[in-house]
Scaffold this motif. Structure first.
Motif, short mmCIF file in Angstrom:
data_model
loop_
_atom_site.label_atom_id
_atom_site.label_comp_id
_atom_site.label_asym_id
_atom_site.label_seq_id
_atom_site.Cartn_x
_atom_site.Cartn_y
_atom_site.Cartn_z
N ARG A 97 -3.77 7.56 2.66
CA ARG A 97 -4.18 6.35 3.38
C ARG A 97 -4.69 6.74 4.76
O ARG A 97 -4.04 7.48 5.48
CB ARG A 97 -2.98 5.40 3.53
CG ARG A 97 -2.46 4.85 2.20
CD ARG A 97 -0.97 4.60 2.24
NE ARG A 97 -0.22 5.86 2.39
CZ ARG A 97 1.09 5.95 2.31
NH1 ARG A 97 1.81 4.88 2.10
NH2 ARG A 97 1.69 7.13 2.46
N LYS A 133 -8.04 5.95 0.84
CA LYS A 133 -8.29 4.52 1.04
C LYS A 133 -8.22 4.22 2.52
O LYS A 133 -7.27 4.63 3.20
CB LYS A 133 -7.26 3.67 0.29
CG LYS A 133 -7.55 2.17 0.40
CD LYS A 133 -6.64 1.34 -0.50
CE LYS A 133 -7.00 -0.15 -0.40
NZ LYS A 133 -6.15 -0.97 -1.29
N VAL A 151 0.82 -1.21 0.00
CA VAL A 151 0.00 0.00 0.00
C VAL A 151 0.86 1.26 0.00
O VAL A 151 0.36 2.34 0.26
CB VAL A 151 -0.94 0.03 1.22
CG1 VAL A 151 -1.94 -1.08 1.14
CG2 VAL A 151 -0.14 -0.03 2.52
N TYR A 200 -8.03 1.73 5.86
CA TYR A 200 -7.51 0.46 6.35
C TYR A 200 -8.00 0.23 7.77
O TYR A 200 -7.90 1.10 8.63
CB TYR A 200 -5.98 0.45 6.34
CG TYR A 200 -5.39 0.54 4.95
CD1 TYR A 200 -5.13 -0.61 4.21
CD2 TYR A 200 -5.13 1.78 4.39
CE1 TYR A 200 -4.60 -0.52 2.93
CE2 TYR A 200 -4.60 1.88 3.10
CZ TYR A 200 -4.34 0.72 2.38
OH TYR A 200 -3.83 0.81 1.11
N ALA A 212 1.70 7.02 7.22
CA ALA A 212 0.40 7.24 6.58
C ALA A 212 0.05 8.71 6.67
O ALA A 212 0.59 9.45 7.51
CB ALA A 212 -0.68 6.38 7.23
#
Length: 361
Positions: free
Chosen positions: A37, A71, A24, A73, A93
């Motif tokens: 992220r 995105k 990722v 997680y 991140a």
């Protein structure tokens, strides 16, 4: 509250390795658009905060017309739910969705930006953050970590937790092993319990195995979804240790500050919208779930005994005093929060509390 702190360097290195393993490691900016992220402290899509995280990502992505694409997680997909703060601070991140109460081991005053025992309710907390100087203090507290925080979701009033055996007095409470976080855990230890901090995803397994005797998490809607009632049928109230459930959006400060003004506004407005929506959702869903837990799930509702509440109130003051004595910004934040609570008490006495007392008589 985390009882052992992983070293910062080791944690960030581990987080980076996790990202690489998960494939990722996308760039922050590609083709002129930002690809961010969002790490979370919740199982992906879980009722309450997990769904807030998903909605927040979609709000920002849609409102920015894809200029910021996010995105999400879930906890454990990249780092554990208790490691997302360090992952954002260390640059692993771009952002996270979590709760400030998890970070009292780093800076004790962080708890005030989720909830503290016998503290502000959800609406009172919003008033303090938005209008009483709370946001400025929050920004100041997180500035050394390079993080910009926002309120971005709220699970509302919390319950006191799930117990395998009824709690009828303070003596019944002593010796129990309980999952709980924040200052509530410090209070429970002083009342004779053994407390354990663990991510939400681990609670059911530990309750079922007997590793813990009780667990406090959120409110009826989220708690039902995790199935705690299957192994601990006594559901206690009130949630004196968590009268509010503010979730936080964490963004790397440098990334937020380099955004053009219109995108900064998109992010801020998305957080405000999600906070309001989630709080209304929590009130509605919690009411439904509580009825269902009692009428269909065989749950026994129990008030916490008076002697336990009285002892907890005394210990709460001692816990806060000890935790904030040397904490950065501790006194400044506590004083501001206390003034907000004083104002809320005066208005509530003739406002919402007074009305509810006659409406529900």
């Amino acid at each position: 509250m985390m009882t052992k702190q992983t070293t910062r360097r080791g944690l960030i290195a581990g987080a980076a390795a996790g990202l690489a393993a998960s494939a990722v490691a996308t760039p922050a900016i590609a083709d002129g658009n930002r690809k961010w992220r969002m790490l979370t402290s919740w199982p992906k899509g879980s009722p309450g905060p997990g769904q807030s995280a998903d909605r927040l990502a979609k709000r920002i992505t849609d409102a920015s017309d894809g200029r910021i694409s996010i995105k999400v997680y879930g906890a454990g997909e990249v780092v554990s739910g208790f490691e997302v703060f360090d992952a954002v601070a260390g640059g692993t991140a771009e952002m996270a969705h979590t709760a400030a109460a998890y970070w009292t081991g780093k800076t004790a005053a962080a708890a005030f930006f989720t909830t503290v025992p016998f503290g502000l309710t959800s609406r009172e907390h919003m008033a303090w953050i938005y209008h009483g100087g709370g946001q400025a203090l929050w920004d100041k507290l997180y500035e050394p970590f390079g993080i910009k925080p926002f309120m971005a979701g709220n699970t509302g009033m919390q319950m006191g937790g799930w117990f395998k055996q009824p709690i009828r007095s303070l003596d019944d409470f002593k010796g129990l092993k309980i999952r709980i976080i924040g200052f509530g855990g410090d209070i429970y230890r002083r009342l004779g319990a053994t407390t354990v901090a663990m991510p939400a995803s681990d609670i059911f397994t530990n309750l079922a195995s007997g590793a813990i005797d009780a667990a406090e998490f959120l409110g009826p809607w989220s708690d039902e979804a995790f199935g705690f009632y299957k192994v601990a049928p006594y559901y206690v109230w009130p949630g004196f240790n968590k009268p509010n459930g503010t979730g936080e959006c964490l963004i790397r400060r440098d990334l937020f500050e380099e955004l053009p003004v219109d995108l900064q506004t998109v992010v801020q407005d998305a957080c405000i919208a999600e906070h309001a929506y989630a709080l209304a959702e929590a009130d509605w869903k919690n009411a439904d779930a509580l009825e269902r837990l009692v009428s269909e799930r065989g749950v026994t509702l129990m008030p916490l005994p008076d002697d336990l509440i009285a002892a907890a109130r005394t210990e709460a003051r001692l816990v806060l005093d000890a935790a904030l004595a040397e904490a950065p910004l501790g006194k400044e934040i506590e004083d501001s929060y206390a003034e907000a609570q004083r104002k809320a008490k005066g208005w509530g006495a003739v406002g919402a509390a007074a009305y509810q007392s006659i409406r529900d008589a």
